[in-house]
Motif scaffolding. Structure first.
Motif, PDB file in Angstrom:
ATOM      1  N   PHE A 152      30.156  68.040 -78.832  1.00 39.42           N
ATOM      2  CA  PHE A 152      31.596  67.886 -78.901  1.00 39.42           C
ATOM      3  C   PHE A 152      32.247  69.150 -79.463  1.00 39.42           C
ATOM      4  O   PHE A 152      31.706  69.786 -80.360  1.00 39.42           O
ATOM      5  CB  PHE A 152      31.944  66.678 -79.769  1.00 39.42           C
ATOM      6  CG  PHE A 152      31.433  65.395 -79.180  1.00 39.42           C
ATOM      7  CD1 PHE A 152      32.236  64.641 -78.342  1.00 39.42           C
ATOM      8  CD2 PHE A 152      30.141  64.958 -79.436  1.00 39.42           C
ATOM      9  CE1 PHE A 152      31.767  63.467 -77.778  1.00 39.42           C
ATOM     10  CE2 PHE A 152      29.659  63.790 -78.885  1.00 39.42           C
ATOM     11  CZ  PHE A 152      30.476  63.038 -78.046  1.00 39.42           C
ATOM     12  N   VAL A 153      33.411  69.480 -78.944  1.00 42.65           N
ATOM     13  CA  VAL A 153      34.199  70.600 -79.437  1.00 42.65           C
ATOM     14  C   VAL A 153      35.284  70.022 -80.337  1.00 42.65           C
ATOM     15  O   VAL A 153      36.071  69.180 -79.911  1.00 42.65           O
ATOM     16  CB  VAL A 153      34.820  71.412 -78.282  1.00 42.65           C
ATOM     17  CG1 VAL A 153      35.696  72.535 -78.821  1.00 42.65           C
ATOM     18  CG2 VAL A 153      33.730  71.962 -77.368  1.00 42.65           C
ATOM     19  N   LEU A 154      35.297  70.471 -81.599  1.00 47.30           N
ATOM     20  CA  LEU A 154      36.261  69.964 -82.561  1.00 47.30           C
ATOM     21  C   LEU A 154      37.588  70.685 -82.420  1.00 47.30           C
ATOM     22  O   LEU A 154      37.637  71.875 -82.154  1.00 47.30           O
ATOM     23  CB  LEU A 154      35.743  70.137 -83.989  1.00 47.30           C
ATOM     24  CG  LEU A 154      34.442  69.418 -84.337  1.00 47.30           C
ATOM     25  CD1 LEU A 154      34.070  69.698 -85.788  1.00 47.30           C
ATOM     26  CD2 LEU A 154      34.552  67.925 -84.094  1.00 47.30           C
ATOM     27  N   SER A 155      38.654  69.948 -82.632  1.00 51.09           N
ATOM     28  CA  SER A 155      39.992  70.539 -82.667  1.00 51.09           C
ATOM     29  C   SER A 155      40.377  70.749 -84.126  1.00 51.09           C
ATOM     30  O   SER A 155      39.569  70.537 -85.027  1.00 51.09           O
ATOM     31  CB  SER A 155      40.988  69.586 -81.984  1.00 51.09           C
ATOM     32  OG  SER A 155      41.138  68.408 -82.775  1.00 51.09           O
ATOM     33  N   GLN A 156      41.612  71.114 -84.368  1.00 52.21           N
ATOM     34  CA  GLN A 156      42.083  71.266 -85.741  1.00 52.21           C
ATOM     35  C   GLN A 156      42.293  69.903 -86.400  1.00 52.21           C
ATOM     36  O   GLN A 156      42.378  69.812 -87.614  1.00 52.21           O
ATOM     37  CB  GLN A 156      43.382  72.072 -85.785  1.00 52.21           C
ATOM     38  CG  GLN A 156      43.189  73.515 -85.355  1.00 52.21           C
ATOM     39  CD  GLN A 156      42.196  74.277 -86.231  1.00 52.21           C
ATOM     40  OE1 GLN A 156      41.453  73.740 -87.047  1.00 52.21           O
ATOM     41  NE2 GLN A 156      42.154  75.571 -86.039  1.00 52.21           N
ATOM     42  N   GLU A 157      42.356  68.849 -85.599  1.00 50.30           N
ATOM     43  CA  GLU A 157      42.490  67.495 -86.145  1.00 50.30           C
ATOM     44  C   GLU A 157      41.219  67.148 -86.919  1.00 50.30           C
ATOM     45  O   GLU A 157      40.111  67.412 -86.458  1.00 50.30           O
ATOM     46  CB  GLU A 157      42.702  66.496 -85.015  1.00 50.30           C
ATOM     47  CG  GLU A 157      42.934  65.088 -85.483  1.00 50.30           C
ATOM     48  CD  GLU A 157      43.185  64.156 -84.308  1.00 50.30           C
ATOM     49  OE1 GLU A 157      42.631  63.036 -84.324  1.00 50.30           O
ATOM     50  OE2 GLU A 157      43.915  64.549 -83.385  1.00 50.30           O
ATOM     51  N   LEU A 158      41.399  66.559 -88.083  1.00 48.71           N
ATOM     52  CA  LEU A 158      40.265  66.234 -88.936  1.00 48.71           C
ATOM     53  C   LEU A 158      39.519  65.031 -88.363  1.00 48.71           C
ATOM     54  O   LEU A 158      40.096  63.954 -88.217  1.00 48.71           O
ATOM     55  CB  LEU A 158      40.756  65.921 -90.353  1.00 48.71           C
ATOM     56  CG  LEU A 158      39.695  65.777 -91.420  1.00 48.71           C
ATOM     57  CD1 LEU A 158      38.888  67.055 -91.565  1.00 48.71           C
ATOM     58  CD2 LEU A 158      40.347  65.427 -92.747  1.00 48.71           C
ATOM     59  N   GLY A 159      38.255  65.207 -88.022  1.00 47.00           N
ATOM     60  CA  GLY A 159      37.450  64.118 -87.506  1.00 47.00           C
ATOM     61  C   GLY A 159      36.186  64.638 -86.850  1.00 47.00           C
ATOM     62  O   GLY A 159      36.075  65.819 -86.519  1.00 47.00           O
ATOM     63  N   PHE A 160      35.234  63.736 -86.706  1.00 45.79           N
ATOM     64  CA  PHE A 160      33.958  64.029 -86.056  1.00 45.79           C
ATOM     65  C   PHE A 160      33.606  62.876 -85.135  1.00 45.79           C
ATOM     66  O   PHE A 160      33.968  61.736 -85.395  1.00 45.79           O
ATOM     67  CB  PHE A 160      32.829  64.158 -87.097  1.00 45.79           C
ATOM     68  CG  PHE A 160      32.894  65.383 -87.928  1.00 45.79           C
ATOM     69  CD1 PHE A 160      32.395  66.592 -87.471  1.00 45.79           C
ATOM     70  CD2 PHE A 160      33.463  65.349 -89.199  1.00 45.79           C
ATOM     71  CE1 PHE A 160      32.451  67.736 -88.256  1.00 45.79           C
ATOM     72  CE2 PHE A 160      33.528  66.487 -89.990  1.00 45.79           C
ATOM     73  CZ  PHE A 160      33.022  67.676 -89.512  1.00 45.79           C
ATOM     74  N   ILE A 198      31.199  77.640 -85.749  1.00 43.77           N
ATOM     75  CA  ILE A 198      30.659  76.662 -86.704  1.00 43.77           C
ATOM     76  C   ILE A 198      29.945  75.575 -85.917  1.00 43.77           C
ATOM     77  O   ILE A 198      30.515  74.972 -84.998  1.00 43.77           O
ATOM     78  CB  ILE A 198      31.778  76.053 -87.565  1.00 43.77           C
ATOM     79  CG1 ILE A 198      32.506  77.154 -88.339  1.00 43.77           C
ATOM     80  CG2 ILE A 198      31.206  75.009 -88.525  1.00 43.77           C
ATOM     81  CD1 ILE A 198      33.762  76.680 -89.045  1.00 43.77           C
ATOM     82  N   LEU A 199      28.697  75.322 -86.249  1.00 40.47           N
ATOM     83  CA  LEU A 199      27.902  74.263 -85.627  1.00 40.47           C
ATOM     84  C   LEU A 199      27.729  73.146 -86.644  1.00 40.47           C
ATOM     85  O   LEU A 199      27.402  73.400 -87.802  1.00 40.47           O
ATOM     86  CB  LEU A 199      26.534  74.798 -85.195  1.00 40.47           C
ATOM     87  CG  LEU A 199      26.554  75.975 -84.219  1.00 40.47           C
ATOM     88  CD1 LEU A 199      25.128  76.471 -83.959  1.00 40.47           C
ATOM     89  CD2 LEU A 199      27.251  75.615 -82.923  1.00 40.47           C
ATOM     90  N   TRP A 200      27.927  71.903 -86.203  1.00 35.48           N
ATOM     91  CA  TRP A 200      27.828  70.729 -87.080  1.00 35.48           C
ATOM     92  C   TRP A 200      26.630  69.902 -86.646  1.00 35.48           C
ATOM     93  O   TRP A 200      26.484  69.575 -85.470  1.00 35.48           O
ATOM     94  CB  TRP A 200      29.114  69.918 -86.996  1.00 35.48           C
ATOM     95  CG  TRP A 200      30.302  70.679 -87.483  1.00 35.48           C
ATOM     96  CD1 TRP A 200      31.136  71.467 -86.738  1.00 35.48           C
ATOM     97  CD2 TRP A 200      30.752  70.779 -88.829  1.00 35.48           C
ATOM     98  NE1 TRP A 200      32.088  72.035 -87.537  1.00 35.48           N
ATOM     99  CE2 TRP A 200      31.884  71.629 -88.824  1.00 35.48           C
ATOM    100  CE3 TRP A 200      30.323  70.223 -90.036  1.00 35.48           C
ATOM    101  CZ2 TRP A 200      32.581  71.931 -89.985  1.00 35.48           C
ATOM    102  CZ3 TRP A 200      31.025  70.529 -91.189  1.00 35.48           C
ATOM    103  CH2 TRP A 200      32.143  71.373 -91.156  1.00 35.48           C
ATOM    104  N   TRP A 201      25.782  69.534 -87.597  1.00 40.65           N
ATOM    105  CA  TRP A 201      24.498  68.895 -87.329  1.00 40.65           C
ATOM    106  C   TRP A 201      24.401  67.534 -88.018  1.00 40.65           C
ATOM    107  O   TRP A 201      24.936  67.331 -89.105  1.00 40.65           O
ATOM    108  CB  TRP A 201      23.360  69.774 -87.845  1.00 40.65           C
ATOM    109  CG  TRP A 201      23.324  71.108 -87.165  1.00 40.65           C
ATOM    110  CD1 TRP A 201      24.087  72.194 -87.449  1.00 40.65           C
ATOM    111  CD2 TRP A 201      22.498  71.483 -86.065  1.00 40.65           C
ATOM    112  NE1 TRP A 201      23.775  73.230 -86.606  1.00 40.65           N
ATOM    113  CE2 TRP A 201      22.810  72.811 -85.745  1.00 40.65           C
ATOM    114  CE3 TRP A 201      21.525  70.812 -85.330  1.00 40.65           C
ATOM    115  CZ2 TRP A 201      22.177  73.498 -84.715  1.00 40.65           C
ATOM    116  CZ3 TRP A 201      20.894  71.502 -84.315  1.00 40.65           C
ATOM    117  CH2 TRP A 201      21.217  72.821 -84.013  1.00 40.65           C
ATOM    118  N   SER A 202      23.655  66.640 -87.389  1.00 40.59           N
ATOM    119  CA  SER A 202      23.337  65.345 -87.985  1.00 40.59           C
ATOM    120  C   SER A 202      21.995  64.870 -87.431  1.00 40.59           C
ATOM    121  O   SER A 202      21.934  63.966 -86.592  1.00 40.59           O
ATOM    122  CB  SER A 202      24.436  64.319 -87.682  1.00 40.59           C
ATOM    123  OG  SER A 202      24.170  63.120 -88.380  1.00 40.59           O
ATOM    124  N   PRO A 203      20.902  65.496 -87.873  1.00 41.47           N
ATOM    125  CA  PRO A 203      19.580  65.113 -87.352  1.00 41.47           C
ATOM    126  C   PRO A 203      19.171  63.726 -87.828  1.00 41.47           C
ATOM    127  O   PRO A 203      19.555  63.281 -88.902  1.00 41.47           O
ATOM    128  CB  PRO A 203      18.653  66.185 -87.913  1.00 41.47           C
ATOM    129  CG  PRO A 203      19.353  66.713 -89.108  1.00 41.47           C
ATOM    130  CD  PRO A 203      20.823  66.562 -88.861  1.00 41.47           C
TER     131      PRO A 203
END
Length: 155
Positions: A4-12, A53-58
């Motif tokens: 997923f590509v994150l926007s400036q909106e806060l959320g995952f 920035i890469l966001w991970w959740s293994p």
């Protein structure tokens, strides 16, 4: 699985949507609000200089079991000599900077880029990131840092 590509909106997106390796999203920012939301939901940033920035959740996350810790004899001897002092939350910035510097100097890549140091120092100033420092003869000899403590759950 898509990343997923994150926007400036806060959320995952939900962590269950991460790739098999654990990559969940790219982009966003390292604001205190986003980092705390990430840690609350089992997500963390990890990337190298020049990358987005890469966001991970293994799944599974690394789990350490204290009852399975084995203290090697040589380390026990070193500890008995009492050459080291231990402190907590006394040198956060120095610890995180040293962790990044050591990996760069050894030729390894590091995710502890200047932007991450700045963001995590902000979490420290907010009272949610912590460090443990090991001193020898008054000089920082080692340490570790924890990105965030969220509520009663330590991540």
């Amino acid at each position: 699985m898509p990343v997923f590509v994150l926007s400036q909106e806060l959320g995952f997106p939900p962590p269950r949507l991460a790739t098999p390796e654990g990559l969940l999203a790219v982009g966003g920012d390292l604001s205190e609000e986003r980092l705390l939301l990430a840690y609350r939901t089992g997500i963390f940033p990890w990337y190298s200089a020049g990358e987005p920035i890469l966001w991970w959740s293994p799944d599974p996350r690394l789990v350490l079991y204290p009852q399975e810790f084995h203290l090697p004899r040589s380390l026990a001897r070193t500890l008995r000599r009492r050459e080291f002092d231990l402190s907590m939350d006394c040198a956060f910035a120095e610890v995180i900077a040293a962790c990044g510097r050591l990996r760069r100097e050894s030729g390894e890549g590091t995710w502890i880029v200047p932007e991450m140091i700045e963001a995590y120092c902000g979490l420290y100033r907010a009272g949610v990131a912590h460090s443990v420092e090991v001193w020898q003869a008054g000089r920082l000899a080692g340490g570790l840092f924890q990105g965030a403590t969220v509520g009663e759950q330590r991540l």
